[in-house]
Write a protein that holds these residues in place. Structure first.
Motif, mmCIF file in Angstrom:
data_model
loop_
_atom_site.group_PDB
_atom_site.id
_atom_site.type_symbol
_atom_site.label_atom_id
_atom_site.label_comp_id
_atom_site.label_asym_id
_atom_site.label_seq_id
_atom_site.Cartn_x
_atom_site.Cartn_y
_atom_site.Cartn_z
ATOM 1 N N LEU B 3 20.798 -13.580 18.567
ATOM 2 C CA LEU B 3 19.781 -14.335 17.837
ATOM 3 C C LEU B 3 18.386 -13.828 18.209
ATOM 4 C CD1 LEU B 3 21.129 -17.978 18.114
ATOM 5 C CD2 LEU B 3 20.613 -16.783 16.002
ATOM 6 N N ASP B 6 12.755 -16.263 21.337
ATOM 7 C CA ASP B 6 11.877 -17.409 21.076
ATOM 8 C C ASP B 6 10.563 -16.969 20.449
ATOM 9 O OD1 ASP B 6 13.809 -18.980 22.109
ATOM 10 O OD2 ASP B 6 12.724 -19.574 23.921
ATOM 11 N N ILE B 9 11.167 -16.255 16.831
ATOM 12 C CA ILE B 9 11.382 -17.505 16.093
ATOM 13 C C ILE B 9 10.069 -18.251 15.904
ATOM 14 C CG2 ILE B 9 12.392 -19.823 16.299
ATOM 15 C CD1 ILE B 9 14.943 -18.561 17.211
ATOM 16 N N ASN B 10 9.211 -18.215 16.912
ATOM 17 C CA ASN B 10 7.902 -18.869 16.764
ATOM 18 C C ASN B 10 7.078 -18.193 15.672
ATOM 19 O OD1 ASN B 10 8.226 -20.876 18.667
ATOM 20 N ND2 ASN B 10 7.534 -19.583 20.351
ATOM 21 N N GLY B 13 8.590 -19.044 12.364
ATOM 22 C CA GLY B 13 8.272 -20.445 12.055
ATOM 23 C C GLY B 13 6.879 -20.582 11.481
ATOM 24 N N GLN B 14 5.918 -19.873 12.079
ATOM 25 C CA GLN B 14 4.539 -19.954 11.593
ATOM 26 C C GLN B 14 4.420 -19.391 10.179
ATOM 27 O OE1 GLN B 14 3.290 -22.358 13.734
ATOM 28 N NE2 GLN B 14 1.434 -21.368 13.006
ATOM 29 N N TYR B 17 6.233 -21.737 7.799
ATOM 30 C CA TYR B 17 5.441 -22.949 7.622
ATOM 31 C C TYR B 17 4.265 -22.683 6.677
ATOM 32 C CZ TYR B 17 2.023 -26.528 8.592
ATOM 33 O OH TYR B 17 1.091 -27.509 8.437
ATOM 34 N N ALA B 18 3.594 -21.544 6.888
ATOM 35 C CA ALA B 18 2.442 -21.209 6.043
ATOM 36 C C ALA B 18 2.856 -21.118 4.575
ATOM 37 C CB ALA B 18 1.822 -19.891 6.504
ATOM 38 N N GLU B 31 6.679 -28.773 7.425
ATOM 39 C CA GLU B 31 7.354 -28.730 8.732
ATOM 40 C C GLU B 31 8.852 -28.960 8.575
ATOM 41 O OE1 GLU B 31 4.064 -30.060 12.089
ATOM 42 O OE2 GLU B 31 5.945 -31.117 11.896
ATOM 43 N N THR B 34 10.481 -25.925 7.113
ATOM 44 C CA THR B 34 10.554 -24.830 8.091
ATOM 45 C C THR B 34 11.674 -25.087 9.097
ATOM 46 O OG1 THR B 34 8.171 -24.576 7.866
ATOM 47 C CG2 THR B 34 9.205 -23.468 9.719
ATOM 48 N N GLN B 35 11.741 -26.318 9.560
ATOM 49 C CA GLN B 35 12.788 -26.630 10.546
ATOM 50 C C GLN B 35 14.183 -26.505 9.916
ATOM 51 O OE1 GLN B 35 12.079 -30.196 12.735
ATOM 52 N NE2 GLN B 35 13.980 -30.026 13.895
ATOM 53 N N LEU B 38 14.970 -22.891 9.702
ATOM 54 C CA LEU B 38 15.341 -22.318 11.004
ATOM 55 C C LEU B 38 16.786 -22.686 11.350
ATOM 56 C CD1 LEU B 38 12.095 -22.877 13.117
ATOM 57 C CD2 LEU B 38 13.145 -20.689 12.556
ATOM 58 N N ASN B 39 17.168 -23.913 11.013
ATOM 59 C CA ASN B 39 18.571 -24.314 11.229
ATOM 60 C C ASN B 39 19.509 -23.411 10.426
ATOM 61 O OD1 ASN B 39 17.666 -26.371 12.825
ATOM 62 N ND2 ASN B 39 17.889 -27.958 11.273
#
Lengths: 144, 169
Positions: B3, B6, B9-10, B13-14, B17-18, B31, B34-35, B38-39
């Motif tokens: 995977l 971190d 993934i961050n 995520g950004q 999210y954008a 949010e 995005t979450q 990610l799942n």
């Protein structure tokens, strides 16, 4: 070439997506036609402005803490599997014991059987409905 | 394949999210999208083929589709004040700062006023910096249509900004 074609070439030039030959055609036209060059400058300026746009701050920055890891995902799947299997086993075993027990009369056994049968039919109808919905879902082709 | 780290993934995520925020105009919904995405990324990681697309392209495809799906089902109200002007823009003087802010506000308003399909196209290219092939992958459209569609959107924006006098540097 139409003006639309030239506009598209200018966009491709701006994004560095043209072949060498088309790049040269655009550059030559920019030299020959100041308005075409001005158009490019405007688009370049616009592109910079869009790249500089910002958003209201987002408090969530550690997305990695929100994403499930493999361990928790596997544990969750195993947990559900164990829970469902054990529940089915207990219900089945309890029902079997109840049916063969001599203490309960036939009327009660029939009523319990009816309850279980009703629950089973309800479950089947829900599953069938979900299956039909999944086949007719307008968004089923949305890729994820 | 392991995977993503971190850190990756961050960053994903950004970006996700954008994009979701640019489409929805709502922090909480963005949010959530995005979450959820990610799942999905973690759940479907085994199916990811790095020879077909980068992780970022793949992830933003997930985010975009999930967001569009949400918009179709829930029809949320788009918040026109979503895009805020950059605070770290370099300006030599107060006058330049004011002019830059006004220009940014004009561009922001023009972007926000675009239809969703045009807005996501121009932002994927100019804000997120994707190549045409990647945009075609994310939007699931032929790559040959990207340049012409972008050209139309930019022409429209340019004329709009010229009318408002907002693109003069």
């Amino acid at each position: 070439m139409t003006e639309t074609d030239w506009d598209q070439l200018l966009t491709g030039y701006l994004d560095n997506e043209l072949t060498q030959q088309d790049r040269q055609r655009v550059e030559q036209r920019m030299i020959n036609e100041p308005t075409y060059r001005a158009q490019f400058d405007d688009l370049k300026s616009l592109q910079t402005d869009i790249a500089d746009l910002d958003f209201q701050p987002n408090k969530t920055t550690q997305w990695s803490e929100l994403a499930p890891d493999v361990t928790s995902r596997s544990a969750r799947s195993l947990g559900w599997l164990t829970y469902i299997a054990s529940t089915l086993f207990l219900v089945g075993y309890g029902f079997y014991e109840f049916i063969i027990a001599e203490t309960a009369n036939a009327f009660v056994k029939t009523a319990v059987l009816g309850i279980l049968l009703g629950l089973g039919l309800l479950l089947i109808s829900v599953i069938k409905q979900r299956l039909v919905e999944s086949k007719t879902d307008r968004y089923k082709d949305v890729q994820i | 394949m392991p995977l993503p780290t971190d850190q990756t993934i961050n960053a994903l995520g950004q970006s996700g999210y954008a994009l979701s925020f640019q489409l929805l105009g709502n922090h909480q919904d963005a949010e959530d999208m995005t979450q959820d995405s990610l799942n999905t990324l973690v759940a479907k990681w085994d199916t990811f083929d790095e020879s077909k697309a980068s992780v970022k392209t793949w992830f933003l495809t997930i985010v975009r589709n999930r967001t569009i799906d949400y918009m179709r089902k829930k029809k949320p109200q788009f918040n026109p004040d979503i895009l805020d002007q950059s605070s770290d823009r370099k300006a030599e003087t107060a006058q330049q700062h004011i002019e830059a802010s006004e220009r940014q506000a004009t561009v922001r308003d023009a972007i926000v006023a675009l239809p969703q399909d045009q807005r996501e196209l121009i932002l994927l290219r100019d804000y997120h910096g994707f190549k045409y092939a990647e945009i075609a992958e994310i939007l699931n459209v032929p790559i040959g249509t990207i340049m012409s569609r972008l050209s139309r959107v930019r022409k429209q924006l340019r004329l709009q900004l010229l009318d408002l006098g907002g693109n003069s540097r």
